[in-house]
Design a protein around this motif. Structure first.
Motif, PDB file in Angstrom:
ATOM      1  N   THR A 500       1.209 -15.760 -19.522  1.00  0.00           N
ATOM      2  CA  THR A 500       0.452 -15.325 -20.694  1.00  0.00           C
ATOM      3  C   THR A 500       1.366 -14.667 -21.715  1.00  0.00           C
ATOM      4  OG1 THR A 500      -0.025 -13.108 -19.849  1.00  0.00           O
ATOM      5  CG2 THR A 500      -1.521 -14.897 -19.181  1.00  0.00           C
ATOM      6  N   PRO A 501       0.878 -14.422 -22.925  1.00  0.00           N
ATOM      7  CA  PRO A 501       1.701 -13.713 -23.903  1.00  0.00           C
ATOM      8  C   PRO A 501       2.209 -12.363 -23.404  1.00  0.00           C
ATOM      9  CG  PRO A 501      -0.152 -14.740 -25.013  1.00  0.00           C
ATOM     10  CD  PRO A 501      -0.370 -14.943 -23.538  1.00  0.00           C
ATOM     11  N   LEU A 502       1.384 -11.615 -22.672  1.00  0.00           N
ATOM     12  CA  LEU A 502       1.876 -10.343 -22.130  1.00  0.00           C
ATOM     13  C   LEU A 502       3.036 -10.583 -21.182  1.00  0.00           C
ATOM     14  CD1 LEU A 502      -1.297  -8.165 -21.402  1.00  0.00           C
ATOM     15  CD2 LEU A 502       0.007  -8.410 -23.513  1.00  0.00           C
ATOM     16  N   GLY A 503       2.937 -11.622 -20.379  1.00  0.00           N
ATOM     17  CA  GLY A 503       4.008 -11.937 -19.445  1.00  0.00           C
ATOM     18  C   GLY A 503       5.261 -12.439 -20.109  1.00  0.00           C
ATOM     19  N   ARG A 504       5.144 -12.925 -21.339  1.00  0.00           N
ATOM     20  CA  ARG A 504       6.306 -13.414 -22.089  1.00  0.00           C
ATOM     21  C   ARG A 504       6.836 -12.362 -23.059  1.00  0.00           C
ATOM     22  NH1 ARG A 504       7.954 -17.502 -18.905  1.00  0.00           N
ATOM     23  NH2 ARG A 504       6.368 -19.123 -18.672  1.00  0.00           N
ATOM     24  N   GLY A 505       6.396 -11.111 -22.916  1.00  0.00           N
ATOM     25  CA  GLY A 505       7.024 -10.035 -23.666  1.00  0.00           C
ATOM     26  C   GLY A 505       6.281  -9.541 -24.885  1.00  0.00           C
ATOM     27  N   PHE A 506       5.061 -10.013 -25.109  1.00  0.00           N
ATOM     28  CA  PHE A 506       4.299  -9.532 -26.264  1.00  0.00           C
ATOM     29  C   PHE A 506       3.450  -8.335 -25.868  1.00  0.00           C
ATOM     30  CE2 PHE A 506       5.345 -13.869 -27.417  1.00  0.00           C
ATOM     31  CZ  PHE A 506       5.765 -13.710 -28.737  1.00  0.00           C
ATOM     32  N   ASP A 507       3.399  -7.346 -26.748  1.00  0.00           N
ATOM     33  CA  ASP A 507       2.613  -6.142 -26.487  1.00  0.00           C
ATOM     34  C   ASP A 507       1.120  -6.416 -26.538  1.00  0.00           C
ATOM     35  OD1 ASP A 507       4.935  -4.570 -26.301  1.00  0.00           O
ATOM     36  OD2 ASP A 507       5.001  -4.321 -28.473  1.00  0.00           O
ATOM     37  N   SER A 508       0.723  -7.396 -27.339  1.00  0.00           N
ATOM     38  CA  SER A 508      -0.696  -7.712 -27.447  1.00  0.00           C
ATOM     39  C   SER A 508      -0.875  -9.178 -27.791  1.00  0.00           C
ATOM     40  CB  SER A 508      -1.376  -6.840 -28.510  1.00  0.00           C
ATOM     41  OG  SER A 508      -0.998  -7.244 -29.818  1.00  0.00           O
ATOM     42  N   PHE A 509      -2.099  -9.656 -27.530  1.00  0.00           N
ATOM     43  CA  PHE A 509      -2.443 -11.050 -27.808  1.00  0.00           C
ATOM     44  C   PHE A 509      -3.912 -11.131 -28.188  1.00  0.00           C
ATOM     45  CE2 PHE A 509      -4.587 -14.766 -25.775  1.00  0.00           C
ATOM     46  CZ  PHE A 509      -4.157 -15.758 -26.657  1.00  0.00           C
ATOM     47  N   LEU A 510      -4.188 -11.864 -29.251  1.00  0.00           N
ATOM     48  CA  LEU A 510      -5.545 -12.265 -29.591  1.00  0.00           C
ATOM     49  C   LEU A 510      -5.499 -13.736 -29.959  1.00  0.00           C
ATOM     50  CD1 LEU A 510      -8.572 -11.574 -30.285  1.00  0.00           C
ATOM     51  CD2 LEU A 510      -7.795 -11.450 -32.667  1.00  0.00           C
ATOM     52  N   GLY A 511      -6.300 -14.555 -29.273  1.00  0.00           N
ATOM     53  CA  GLY A 511      -6.308 -15.966 -29.620  1.00  0.00           C
ATOM     54  C   GLY A 511      -6.811 -16.831 -28.495  1.00  0.00           C
ATOM     55  N   ASN A 512      -6.469 -18.121 -28.580  1.00  0.00           N
ATOM     56  CA  ASN A 512      -6.866 -19.094 -27.552  1.00  0.00           C
ATOM     57  C   ASN A 512      -5.643 -19.524 -26.761  1.00  0.00           C
ATOM     58  OD1 ASN A 512      -6.308 -20.529 -30.192  1.00  0.00           O
ATOM     59  ND2 ASN A 512      -6.378 -22.304 -28.847  1.00  0.00           N
ATOM     60  N   LEU A 513      -5.825 -19.688 -25.460  1.00  0.00           N
ATOM     61  CA  LEU A 513      -4.718 -19.994 -24.562  1.00  0.00           C
ATOM     62  C   LEU A 513      -4.453 -21.491 -24.462  1.00  0.00           C
ATOM     63  CD1 LEU A 513      -5.670 -17.441 -21.786  1.00  0.00           C
ATOM     64  CD2 LEU A 513      -3.610 -17.341 -23.197  1.00  0.00           C
ATOM     65  N   GLN A 514      -5.468 -22.318 -24.729  1.00  0.00           N
ATOM     66  CA  GLN A 514      -5.321 -23.759 -24.618  1.00  0.00           C
ATOM     67  C   GLN A 514      -4.927 -24.362 -25.967  1.00  0.00           C
ATOM     68  OE1 GLN A 514      -8.325 -25.371 -21.422  1.00  0.00           O
ATOM     69  NE2 GLN A 514      -9.415 -23.924 -22.724  1.00  0.00           N
TER      70      GLN A 514
END
Length: 1005
Positions: A500-514
């Protein structure tokens, strides 16, 4: 504090155990690439005898003094400063040839144990010396510059290669080359680049390192050289951080610092330290000491040079804010990353920088970065790429309203040769990992939900997207001190929390994963060609941060502007309830609007003193072609453009073309709003904006994109599919580069290395390297090293950083300016300036996506080939895309290109041999089951028990019913007849795609 006193203070303070640990750790972390744990360095190094030395600075006088003053090395010289005052001209050669052999322990003085003086020797037998190598390294740019301006040795002489093979009269110190003219500095740089790599790798050199005719180094060579430094050196110092390196060095060996060791190290020949003391002081106070010119210049240059404010070189008195250092061919005062010379340092030199610790190359403030990714934006969907040479082109230009993007281009650099993959997921994987697309398991084209696949036999690469142990771009910039946020479409895998974005180093994420969602309902109901494995039941719109990880609904959705209920409903393209057209959602519920509000809030709440990395990944203009109702009301602007051009509309709208034009305009509005917010926060002047599209526009009628005048579009290897819109802009773009275009080749994977370089961190992926040790032991596919190259210096200087072979896909290769395309290519046609129009009948999208299987609508082969407009290149079509960017003239049948064609075919085969062999398995029902348990939102489903904020909200009865539903579907999928029938049902519900049926009557949307 004078350098000597600083050094002694460090040495004395280090005797305290607590301070010793602190200083050792800090210096070792920031000056070297040595792996822990940190045992006492004195014990480790004293045990590594004899010592082999590696030296890369310009002359070596300070370095020789540093070695000579060690206890037991040269006892008679312990308190004597070696130099020309003692030995006369050519003193280094005389010292090595005569004096040191009588006064010193030669094994400890001669580089790598050589018994005679040799400038810049190679390491030789690395494996035998591993662990006892010591090195003082230097920035390759400065090494080349100082070599060119060394008028004493005239290393840039036109006949220097001949001189290397002749005897030098040491007694008289005669060198006939002093009067020989120099080569052009760019030619000299080309011959010298990769020198450090050569010294580290070549065991039996056929000539000297300084020989301009020596073997050229490759990027793979440089990566191996960097690895040898990391793993084989007991001490690594850095010339640009001389005093710290020397102090640490002496403390390790129990010696003391001498003033002589700091003489003539920061400035070059013919320049005294006093003459440019002001330059040095200004540089040091801004952490730019590394950038002091190592050149043959006089004090007058110090007086007339200006400091580049904010993010570039400093020399002399301060100029006005934003002033650029003056450049001329002889002085070469340069703004750190913008010099033409830097541009010549190809990938091997960039890899050399990995062990020079790019952390030193940061200015007083790192730039904020706004990385904006448009989704399926066509080449013709950018006003800057529109022409108006005839009425049709005038209409196409009038319908393409991008005023904010066009303004940014006028103040930035338009990237005319930016290449990606032909589809979204491989491009995004390349962007976020720095690898080319063949480094990942092949993504099945036409399948929208492979993110739900998993191969339990390989928990590193057995997933869709970026393998688990590759380091993401977010992690790299977070390492550099950035606040990192991801907004929008992810599409690089989400099976585990690490994906996920958190696992790739981003502090936050809003959006769609697909890869896509309905803009209104946030599920797959809008994608009529798709029936997913979860029966289109779940939403894909999530918020992940430090305090919440789950779906966007209720209070969270309301905070983002949407307080209306959307779950369980189906909406029209403009957000009205399919069952009751009078019930329409507020436009604030449009997905892109919610993303924009969140991104603007992130900027407003961000402290400008902290560098910001905001990755805004727009869903526009990807299907489904859904729009805000107000967005399509842009006729007034279009008509003004017609009036200004003095022409009449030639082609009526089609519904799809009008919606995509509206969405392009709204995309432009989004960028304009983000820029305005940066300016409100006084951040814009310190911001780099990178804008790009993940692939070309989809030119099948369902997508309605347009890449005019390029051939084809998304899903194809033609230029329309892989050559995409891109530019840089923002306050950090040098004034002299604004309003320009860049025609060098850039690949989307290059942004990984480029942004790492700008942030001051290495783009080498150490965790992936460590993971490979385990993978190799288990017999699993290994993770590839980063392919991306730092490109900013090429962009600013106008040089091509990718003249070698670039694998665009497993069926296409670019070796500028020639391009090889192989196999069957769909959508092989040239869209016109106004496409699609009411006469457009082809190409139709030939597939439906049913239960993670791509099934062709036309079962008849001839019908498929005609409707999808398929061209077959077989073993290869060949184009000169510089002279023929539209790919009209296939050169493969011409005899004069036979050798070139065969060479490219061979290179394509060789590069494909390096492709990932990983298998990401099959659809796993766990993905749907986890989404059901988490309230109906898609998310991680492997090793994810501790990921979500809320516990499962499903009742036991509902859970049991859904489990039975999944079991039933699994059993039905074993029957091919069931799948065929499901595909027919999906195809039957598709809207008609032809322009005739989609034509807007009387211009009413």
């Amino acid at each position: 504090m004078p350098l000597l006193l600083r050094c002694l203070a460090l040495w004395v303070a280090a005797h305290g155990s607590e301070m010793e640990a602190l200083i050792s750790t800090e210096l070792l972390q920031h000056q070297m690439l040595l792996d822990g744990p940190w045992d006492p360095p004195q014990q480790r190094l004293r045990a590594t005898q004899p010592i082999s030395w590696l030296h890369f600075p310009k002359a070596g006088s300070s370095f020789i003094n540093m070695i000579t003053h060690l206890p037991g090395v040269c006892p008679p010289m312990m308190n004597i400063t070696l130099g020309p005052d003692l030995f006369g001209d050519c003193w280094l050669i005389k010292w090595y040839t005569y004096y040191c052999q009588a006064a010193c322990d030669v094994k400890k003085v001669m580089p790598f144990g050589h018994v005679a003086y040799e400038p810049h020797p190679t390491v030789g037998k690395y494996s035998a010396k591993r662990g006892r190598l010591m090195g003082m390294f230097r920035d390759p740019d400065q090494r080349i510059l100082s070599g060119f301006h060394d008028d004493v040795n005239n290393l840039a002489a036109v006949d220097y290669a001949e001189f290397l093979h002749e005897d030098l009269d040491v007694r008289n110190c005669t060198y006939f080359g002093q009067e020989v003219p120099k080569r052009h500095i760019l030619d000299f740089a080309e011959s010298w680049k990769g020198g450090m790599t050569y010294q580290l790798l070549v065991e039996q050199p056929e000539t000297q390192t300084l020989d301009p005719n020596r073997t050229r180094m490759t990027r793979e060579d440089a990566v191996e050289a960097a690895r040898r430094v990391r793993e084989g050196f007991s001490f690594v110092g850095i010339t640009e951080e001389w005093e710290l390196s020397v102090c640490l060095f002496h403390r390790m060996f129990g010696g003391a610092c001498h003033a002589a060791e700091f003489v003539d190290t920061l400035l070059s020949f013919n320049v005294s330290h006093e003459a440019c003391q002001e330059c040095y002081n200004n540089a040091g106070s801004q952490n730019w000491a590394f950038a002091i010119p190592f050149l043959s210049v006089g004090p007058e240059h110090c007086e007339r040079s200006e400091r580049c404010d904010g993010n570039a070189v400093i020399t002399g008195k301060r100029g006005s804010k934003g002033a650029r250092a003056r450049r001329d061919e002889e002085a070469w005062f340069m703004c750190s990353r913008g010099s033409a010379l830097s541009a010549l340092l190809a990938s091997e030199c960039e890899a050399n920088l990995e062990f020079l610790q790019l952390g030193f190359q940061k200015g007083p403030r790192k730039p904020h970065v706004l990385l904006f990714i448009a989704d399926d934006l066509g080449w013709a969907d950018l006003g800057a790429h529109r022409t108006a040479r005839n009425p049709a082109e005038v209409q196409g230009k009038a319908e393409t309203q991008t005023p904010n993007l066009d303004a940014l281009i006028k103040d930035g650099v338009l990237l005319e040769r930016h290449y990606t993959s032909s589809t979204s997921a491989p491009s995004r994987c390349s962007l976020l990992s720095g690898r080319l697309s063949h480094r990942f398991p092949p993504s099945p084209a036409g399948i929208s939900t492979p993110q739900m696949f998993w191969n339990p036999q390989d928990n590193v690469s057995g997933f869709y997207g970026i393998p688990r142990n590759m380091t993401g771009l977010g992690s790299k910039l977070k390492e550099a001190g950035y606040a990192t946020h991801f907004v929008g479409k992810w599409d690089v895998g989400f099976a585990t929390p690490e994906h996920t974005p958190l696992g790739r180093g981003f502090d936050s994420f809003l959006g769609n994963l697909q890869s896509m969602t309905d803009f209104w309902s946030k599920d797959h109901k809008g994608e009529k060609w798709l029936e997913d494995m979860c029966l289109n039941k779940f939403q894909d719109f999530s918020l992940h941060n430090a305090t919440y990880r789950g779906g966007v609904e209720g209070a969270i959705a309301a905070e983002l502007g949407c307080d209306a209920r959307v779950r369980g409903k189906t909406f029209t393209n403009f957000g009205c309830n399919e069952d009751d057209r009078s019930e329409c959602l507020p436009e604030s519920c449009y997905e892109e609007t919610m993303l924009l509000e969140h991104a603007a809030r992130l900027i407003k709440q961000h402290p400008p003193s902290t560098p910001l990395f905001l990755m805004y990944s727009s869903h526009l203009v990807h299907p489904p072609l859904q729009s805000r109702r107000s967005a399509v009301q842009f006729e007034e602007a279009v008509e003004k453009a017609f009036t200004a051009a003095g022409v009449q509309r030639k082609f009526p709208w089609t519904h799809r073309r009008k919606r995509i034009s509206a969405n392009v305009l709204y995309l432009d509005f989004v960028m304009g709003r983000l820029v305005a917010t940066l300016k409100e926060r006084h951040m814009f002047e310190d911001t780099l904006i990178v804008f790009l599209s993940d692939n070309g526009g989809g030119v099948h009628l369902r997508g309605s994109g347009n890449n005019y005048p390029l051939k084809s579009g998304k899903y194809a290897d033609w230029e329309g599919g892989v050559r995409t819109n891109a530019f840089i802009s923002g306050g950090v773009v040098p004034a002299e580069n604004r309003g320009s275009s860049f025609s060098g080749v850039i690949h989307i994977s290059d942004w990984y290395a480029t942004l790492c370089s700008m942030a001051g961190v290495s783009h080498v992926d150490a965790p992936a390297h460590e993971a490979n040790k385990v993978l190799q032991h288990k017999g699993l596919p290994l993770l590839a090293a980063v392919d991306g190259r730092p490109q900013m210096q090429h962009i600013l200087s106008g040089s091509n950083g990718r003249a070698d072979a670039l694998l665009l896909s497993r069926t296409a290769l670019l070796k500028w300016p020639y391009k090889l395309v192989t196999g069957k290519q769909e959508f092989s046609f040239w869209p016109g300036p106004v496409f699609p129009n009411c006469s457009s009948e082809h190409p139709a999208f030939p597939y439906v996506d049913v239960f993670a299987q791509k099934l062709r609508i036309d079962e008849n082969e001839s019908a498929y080939l005609a409707n999808a407009m398929v061209a077959d290149c077989g073993l290869g079509c060949l184009y000169d895309v510089d002279a023929d960017p539209g790919e009209h003239s296939d050169l493969s049948s011409f005899e004069q290109y036979k050798g070139l064609l065969e060479g490219l075919q061979e290179e394509l085969q060789q590069l494909n041999a390096e492709a990932s062999t990983a298998d990401f398995g099959q659809w796993r029902p766990e993905a749907c089951w986890r989404a059901f348990r988490e309230g109906g939102f898609i998310g991680p489903f492997v090793d994810a028990d501790d990921f979500y904020t809320d516990a499962s909200r499903a009742t036991p009865r509902a859970a049991a019913e859904y489990r039975q539903e999944l079991i039933k579907l699994q059993n039905e999928l074993k029957d091919p007849a069931f799948i065929r029938e499901a595909a027919r049902a999906v195809a039957a519900r598709l809207d008609a795609e032809s322009g005739v049926s989609d034509c807007v009557v009387e211009n009413k949307a």
